[in-house]
Design a protein around this motif. Structure first.
Motif, PDB file in Angstrom:
ATOM      1  N   GLY A 173      44.279 -14.427 -36.566  1.00 21.83           N
ATOM      2  CA  GLY A 173      45.551 -14.428 -35.844  1.00 21.83           C
ATOM      3  C   GLY A 173      46.571 -15.260 -36.580  1.00 21.83           C
ATOM      4  O   GLY A 173      46.395 -15.616 -37.745  1.00 21.83           O
ATOM      5  N   VAL A 174      47.665 -15.588 -35.888  1.00 20.82           N
ATOM      6  CA  VAL A 174      48.712 -16.437 -36.444  1.00 20.82           C
ATOM      7  C   VAL A 174      48.962 -17.587 -35.476  1.00 20.82           C
ATOM      8  O   VAL A 174      48.746 -17.462 -34.272  1.00 20.82           O
ATOM      9  CB  VAL A 174      50.015 -15.657 -36.704  1.00 20.82           C
ATOM     10  N   THR A 175      49.406 -18.713 -36.017  1.00 17.40           N
ATOM     11  CA  THR A 175      49.647 -19.877 -35.176  1.00 17.40           C
ATOM     12  C   THR A 175      50.847 -20.674 -35.675  1.00 17.40           C
ATOM     13  O   THR A 175      51.236 -20.565 -36.840  1.00 17.40           O
ATOM     14  CB  THR A 175      48.402 -20.792 -35.124  1.00 17.40           C
ATOM     15  N   CYS A 176      51.400 -21.456 -34.784  1.00 17.41           N
ATOM     16  CA  CYS A 176      52.470 -22.381 -35.144  1.00 17.41           C
ATOM     17  C   CYS A 176      51.841 -23.733 -35.503  1.00 17.41           C
ATOM     18  O   CYS A 176      50.648 -23.949 -35.293  1.00 17.41           O
ATOM     19  CB  CYS A 176      53.455 -22.527 -33.989  1.00 17.41           C
ATOM     20  N   GLU A 177      52.639 -24.626 -36.022  1.00 16.33           N
ATOM     21  CA  GLU A 177      52.145 -25.959 -36.399  1.00 16.33           C
ATOM     22  C   GLU A 177      51.586 -26.710 -35.190  1.00 16.33           C
ATOM     23  O   GLU A 177      50.572 -27.390 -35.289  1.00 16.33           O
ATOM     24  CB  GLU A 177      53.280 -26.777 -37.040  1.00 16.33           C
TER      25      GLU A 177
END
Length: 87
Positions: free
Chosen positions: A35-39
């Motif tokens: 998936g993708v994630t923010c900081e």
């Protein structure tokens, strides 16, 4: 194409931050995008992925976070003669 927001949901609500990292697992069989994630949620995802690996729900391997780079372009322009009329 990647999602325009972080993949995490907290309390049933999606994160509103844009993605900053692609999460993947590098195993002996290959690399699997998760998936993708923010900081802000990078550590939360790392901890959850380790738990899922221990439970056998994700492949064993090294957890990778690859930074995303924003790219913009203004070179794609539509010309009126390229449009198709449907009658």
């Amino acid at each position: 194409m990647l999602p325009d927001r972080c993949s995490i949901r907290k309390g049933g609500r999606p994160c509103v931050n844009p993605p900053e990292f692609v999460m993947s697992i590098l195993s002996k069989d290959g690399e699997y995008m998760i998936g993708v994630t923010c900081e802000n949620h990078k550590n939360v995802f790392s901890d959850k992925m380790q738990v899922l690996q221990e439970e056998g729900k994700l492949p064993q391997g090294q957890i990778n976070f690859t930074a995303l780079k924003a790219v913009g372009t203004d070179c794609i322009k539509a010309h009126p003669d390229d449009l198709i009329n449907i009658e």
